[in-house]
Design an enzyme around this catalytic site. Structure first.
Site, short mmCIF file in Angstrom:
data_model
loop_
_atom_site.label_atom_id
_atom_site.label_comp_id
_atom_site.label_asym_id
_atom_site.label_seq_id
_atom_site.Cartn_x
_atom_site.Cartn_y
_atom_site.Cartn_z
N GLU A 21 0.84 -1.20 0.00
CA GLU A 21 0.00 0.00 0.00
C GLU A 21 0.87 1.25 0.00
OE1 GLU A 21 -3.54 -0.07 2.45
OE2 GLU A 21 -3.07 1.94 3.17
N THR A 52 -3.85 4.88 -1.54
CA THR A 52 -4.90 5.38 -0.65
C THR A 52 -5.56 6.63 -1.21
OG1 THR A 52 -3.35 6.68 0.64
CG2 THR A 52 -3.78 4.43 1.41
N HIS A 81 -7.95 2.96 -3.73
CA HIS A 81 -8.83 3.12 -2.57
C HIS A 81 -9.85 4.21 -2.90
CE1 HIS A 81 -6.02 1.38 0.73
NE2 HIS A 81 -5.62 0.95 -0.45
N ARG A 111 -15.77 3.31 3.81
CA ARG A 111 -16.66 4.39 4.21
C ARG A 111 -15.86 5.69 4.33
NH1 ARG A 111 -18.55 5.21 10.26
NH2 ARG A 111 -16.47 6.14 10.23
N TYR A 153 -11.39 -5.22 10.90
CA TYR A 153 -10.79 -4.67 12.13
C TYR A 153 -10.69 -5.74 13.21
CZ TYR A 153 -11.48 -0.26 9.77
OH TYR A 153 -11.40 0.76 8.86
N HIS A 157 -13.61 -1.75 14.86
CA HIS A 157 -13.49 -0.35 14.49
C HIS A 157 -13.81 0.50 15.72
CE1 HIS A 157 -14.60 3.50 12.68
NE2 HIS A 157 -13.82 3.15 11.68
N GLN A 184 -6.95 -3.80 9.44
CA GLN A 184 -6.20 -2.74 10.12
C GLN A 184 -4.95 -3.40 10.68
OE1 GLN A 184 -5.18 0.17 10.39
NE2 GLN A 184 -7.16 1.06 10.93
N HIS A 274 -0.58 -7.97 3.39
CA HIS A 274 -0.67 -6.63 2.81
C HIS A 274 0.22 -5.72 3.64
CE1 HIS A 274 -2.69 -3.34 0.62
NE2 HIS A 274 -2.75 -2.69 1.77
N ARG A 280 7.98 3.56 1.82
CA ARG A 280 9.40 3.23 2.07
C ARG A 280 9.60 1.77 1.65
NH1 ARG A 280 10.99 6.58 6.66
NH2 ARG A 280 12.93 5.39 6.74
P1 FAD Z 1 -16.86 0.27 7.60
O1 FAD Z 1 -16.26 -1.07 7.72
O2 FAD Z 1 -17.81 0.49 6.52
O3 FAD Z 1 -17.62 0.70 8.91
C1 FAD Z 1 -16.97 1.13 10.10
C2 FAD Z 1 -17.81 0.70 11.30
O4 FAD Z 1 -19.05 1.37 11.28
C3 FAD Z 1 -18.15 -0.75 11.27
O5 FAD Z 1 -17.09 -1.48 11.76
C4 FAD Z 1 -19.42 -0.78 12.04
O6 FAD Z 1 -19.17 -0.76 13.39
C5 FAD Z 1 -20.08 0.48 11.63
N1 FAD Z 1 -20.96 0.13 10.51
C6 FAD Z 1 -20.81 0.49 9.22
N2 FAD Z 1 -21.80 -0.05 8.47
C7 FAD Z 1 -22.56 -0.77 9.30
C8 FAD Z 1 -23.73 -1.55 9.14
N3 FAD Z 1 -24.27 -1.75 7.95
N4 FAD Z 1 -24.27 -2.14 10.24
C9 FAD Z 1 -23.71 -1.99 11.44
N5 FAD Z 1 -22.61 -1.25 11.67
C10 FAD Z 1 -22.04 -0.65 10.62
N6 FAD Z 1 -9.31 5.89 4.99
C11 FAD Z 1 -9.19 6.82 4.02
O7 FAD Z 1 -9.65 7.96 4.21
N7 FAD Z 1 -8.57 6.54 2.83
C12 FAD Z 1 -8.05 5.31 2.56
O8 FAD Z 1 -7.50 5.10 1.47
C13 FAD Z 1 -8.17 4.29 3.56
N8 FAD Z 1 -7.71 3.04 3.35
C14 FAD Z 1 -7.89 2.06 4.31
C15 FAD Z 1 -7.44 0.76 4.03
C16 FAD Z 1 -7.60 -0.25 4.98
C17 FAD Z 1 -7.12 -1.65 4.65
C18 FAD Z 1 -8.20 0.05 6.25
C19 FAD Z 1 -8.33 -1.03 7.29
C20 FAD Z 1 -8.64 1.34 6.51
C21 FAD Z 1 -8.50 2.35 5.56
N9 FAD Z 1 -8.96 3.66 5.78
C22 FAD Z 1 -8.82 4.62 4.79
C23 FAD Z 1 -9.56 4.03 7.08
C24 FAD Z 1 -11.12 3.96 7.06
O9 FAD Z 1 -11.62 4.89 6.12
C25 FAD Z 1 -11.62 4.31 8.45
O10 FAD Z 1 -11.28 3.32 9.38
C26 FAD Z 1 -13.10 4.65 8.53
O11 FAD Z 1 -13.39 5.19 9.82
C27 FAD Z 1 -14.04 3.47 8.34
O12 FAD Z 1 -14.16 3.11 7.02
P2 FAD Z 1 -14.42 1.55 6.69
O13 FAD Z 1 -14.77 1.39 5.28
O14 FAD Z 1 -13.30 0.79 7.22
O15 FAD Z 1 -15.70 1.35 7.60
#
Ligand code: FAD
Length: 302
Positions: A21, A52, A81, A111, A153, A157, A184, A274, A280
């Site tokens: 990444e 990202t 992403h 999200r 997560y 999360h 994560q 991953h 780096r």
């Molecule tokens: P989701 O998994 O969609 O949801 C987060 C939490 O909200 C869930 O765990 C759950 O508790 C709740 N939730 C959501 N939907 C539901 C539902 N239907 N029912 C019940 N509860 C729900 N951020 C960036 O800005 N840019 C990036 O490029 C980026 N890349 C990432 C790559 C990886 C591999 C990871 C692990 C994270 C990355 N992030 C990135 C961070 C991420 O955007 C944040 O952690 C954000 O707060 C949550 O997005 P998500 O898609 O992981 O959340």
């Protein structure tokens, strides 16, 4: 504990699948730096490399141009992403269409974080995708040939009520069409094993690829971990104690810690890794080497 493979012999012959990444560079100098990193890591034949997307779409154009350059100038397979933050469905669909037009076939759908800052309440754009599973469904509906990866997560999360609620959210993303989850980062492998058991018990069968953060800078990693809700074990803190002004030793310790982590995971049958490279190359190259990966050796499909 669930392992993902069959016999130790079969494991010994398999080369783990790796992915890297990157974040989009802000300046020309950073872009040159990233390109050196890409050039150094490309011969390791990663399954894909992901780029990202900045908070609130702030890196939209830079993410796109980094992906376009990877597509145009390397043989690497890029994954872009994309988040739902501060954008209408139409805007987001357009971003995906643009990626599809230039040949991208893999999106990491998220999200995203609240525009008001991590820890504050997330509010979806009124005309946007309300949650990441909606984004996954839209990508698959508009472009069935697009592969979609999502987040997972192991320590839940930070906004989530419980690990079960978190796993329900993962299930919704898988039901919408996601075929890989990337975790994560975590430092205690038991957290991953326990999470994997619960995910499998919930009937989720897609690969849950461990996200590995080689600790280049302990203070920074601690800061990331606090924001991401990831635990920094005491033993890890102790290993970096007193090294703030000793970058060389820090690098050696970091390589040892991350290599130990991935080797233990590999021994338990984990076949995909991953790496959060932080743009780096050295640590990631060394850790991959210790996993048995050599430049230009063949990549096992994940
Ligand atoms: P989701 O998994 O969609 O949801 C987060 C939490 O909200 C869930 O765990 C759950 O508790 C709740 N939730 C959501 N939907 C539901 C539902 N239907 N029912 C019940 N509860 C729900 N951020 C960036 O800005 N840019 C990036 O490029 C980026 N890349 C990432 C790559 C990886 C591999 C990871 C692990 C994270 C990355 N992030 C990135 C961070 C991420 O955007 C944040 O952690 C954000 O707060 C949550 O997005 P998500 O898609 O992981 O959340």
């Amino acid at each position: 504990m669930t392992t993902e493979t069959t016999t130790p012999d079969a494991r010994a012959q398999k080369r783990p699948a790796i992915s890297f990444e990157f974040f989009p560079p802000k300046t020309e100098e950073m872009e040159r730096g990233l390109w050196d990193v890409v050039t150094r890591l490309a011969p390791l034949n990663p399954n894909f490399v992901s780029v990202t997307y900045g908070a609130g779409g702030s890196t939209r154009e830079r993410t796109h141009s980094t992906i376009a350059r990877i597509l145009g100038e390397t043989k690497l397979t890029p994954a872009a992403h994309l988040t739902c933050v501060a954008a209408t469905k139409g805007d987001i669909d357009e971003v995906v269409d643009r990626y599809h037009d230039v040949g991208v076939r893999h999106i990491v759908a998220l999200r995203g974080d609240p525009t008001t800052g991590i820890g504050t309440r997330y509010a979806a754009h009124p005309e946007g995708y309300q949650q990441s599973s909606d984004l996954v469904a839209a990508i698959k509906r508009n472009h069935p040939d697009m592969e979609v990866s999502v987040s997972a997560y192991p320590e839940k999360h930070p906004e989530s009520k419980s690990l079960d609620a978190d796993i329900d959210a993962l299930k919704a993303k898988v039901d919408a069409g996601a075929t890989r989850a990337i975790t994560q980062f975590f430092f205690d492998n038991d957290l991953y094993y326990r999470y994997l058991d619960r995910v499998r018990a919930a009937g989720i069968t897609i690969p849950i690829v461990p996200g590995i953060l080689p600790v280049q800078n302990f203070k920074l990693a601690k800061n990331f971990a606090t924001r991401a809700g990831a635990t920094i074990p005491d033993w890890l803190e102790a290993k970096f104690e007193g090294l703030d002004d000793d970058a060389d030793t820090r690098r050696l310790v970091a390589a040892t810690v991350a290599a130990g982590q991935v080797q233990k995971l590999a021994k338990q049958g984990v076949e995909n890794f991953h790496f959060y490279t932080m743009n780096r190359a050295d640590l990631v190259f060394a850790i991959s080497h210790l996993l048995g990966i050599r430049p230009n050796s063949t990549q096992k499909a994940a």
